[in-house]
Design a protein around this motif. Sequence first.
Motif, PDB file in Angstrom:
ATOM      1  N   ASP A  90       3.582   1.063  -9.713  1.00  0.00           N
ATOM      2  CA  ASP A  90       2.309   0.194 -10.181  1.00  0.00           C
ATOM      3  C   ASP A  90       2.043  -0.867  -9.153  1.00  0.00           C
ATOM      4  O   ASP A  90       2.886  -1.504  -8.580  1.00  0.00           O
ATOM      5  N   ALA A  91       0.906  -1.326  -9.336  1.00  0.00           N
ATOM      6  CA  ALA A  91       0.490  -2.201  -8.176  1.00  0.00           C
ATOM      7  C   ALA A  91       0.963  -3.524  -8.291  1.00  0.00           C
ATOM      8  O   ALA A  91       1.233  -4.090  -7.174  1.00  0.00           O
ATOM      9  N   ARG A  97       2.442   1.915  -3.558  1.00  0.00           N
ATOM     10  CA  ARG A  97       1.397   2.275  -4.285  1.00  0.00           C
ATOM     11  C   ARG A  97       1.051   3.880  -4.268  1.00  0.00           C
ATOM     12  O   ARG A  97       0.915   4.702  -5.189  1.00  0.00           O
ATOM     13  N   ARG A  98       1.235   4.393  -2.844  1.00  0.00           N
ATOM     14  CA  ARG A  98       0.801   5.660  -2.677  1.00  0.00           C
ATOM     15  C   ARG A  98       2.084   6.634  -3.202  1.00  0.00           C
ATOM     16  O   ARG A  98       2.119   7.659  -3.148  1.00  0.00           O
ATOM     17  N   ALA A 136       4.645  -3.208  -6.999  1.00  0.00           N
ATOM     18  CA  ALA A 136       4.519  -2.875  -5.325  1.00  0.00           C
ATOM     19  C   ALA A 136       4.202  -4.393  -4.615  1.00  0.00           C
ATOM     20  O   ALA A 136       4.918  -4.601  -3.777  1.00  0.00           O
ATOM     21  N   ASP A 167       0.819  -1.179  -0.120  1.00  0.00           N
ATOM     22  CA  ASP A 167       0.026  -0.045  -0.043  1.00  0.00           C
ATOM     23  C   ASP A 167       0.807   1.075  -0.166  1.00  0.00           C
ATOM     24  O   ASP A 167       0.587   2.262  -0.784  1.00  0.00           O
TER      25      ASP A 167
END
Length: 203
Positions: free
Chosen positions: A139-140, A134-135, A143, A131
């Motif tokens: 990229d998800a 991602r912040r 991450a 998380d």
Amino acid sequence: MGRWAPGAGDRLREAALALYLERGFEQTMVTDIAERAGVTARTFFRHFADKREVLFDGTSALTESSLAALEAAPATASTLEVVAAALDAAADMIGRDRELARKRQSVIMSNTDLRERELIKIASLSATLADGLRRRGVDATEAGLAAEAACAVYRVAFQRWVDADDGLDLRDAIGQSFAQLRALTAAGYPRTACSSEAPSSSA
């Protein structure tokens, strides 16, 4: 002794760990821990939800410290450098007392429920790191992969540190494990049966 006697939480942790090693986790009752610590059972429950949480009450602080280090990493740092910084922060908390870590690990590994709880702790840390990445704009997929890789590095390094007979530092063990991961990645992936150059099967 008063229910809020100074140092009650530390005495309860020390008493619990000693009893778990002496009698086994399942055989140790909350009343046994409280009696060994010189407090009441009510005092125990003011500090811990149950006897399992004596071993895991530092999880939130560990996660918060790791996340803070991740968020403080320079914007120019690579994704692996960012998660490495998070693990360094975790090592600063955990790596202060190897003998204590060994005892705790011994208790956890001897009990199925505790092993599961430890895995949940690591999974929660991985989710928190993902998380945080991602912040930062990662990229998800990257991450999630980086967070899982970091936690795998942590598990391997922690076990090596606990088992070591020399003066190995936990942060050094983590750094060496990251270096091995990078070497494995640099070596490339083996070709798979689905590769375009794989021989076709006969009819």
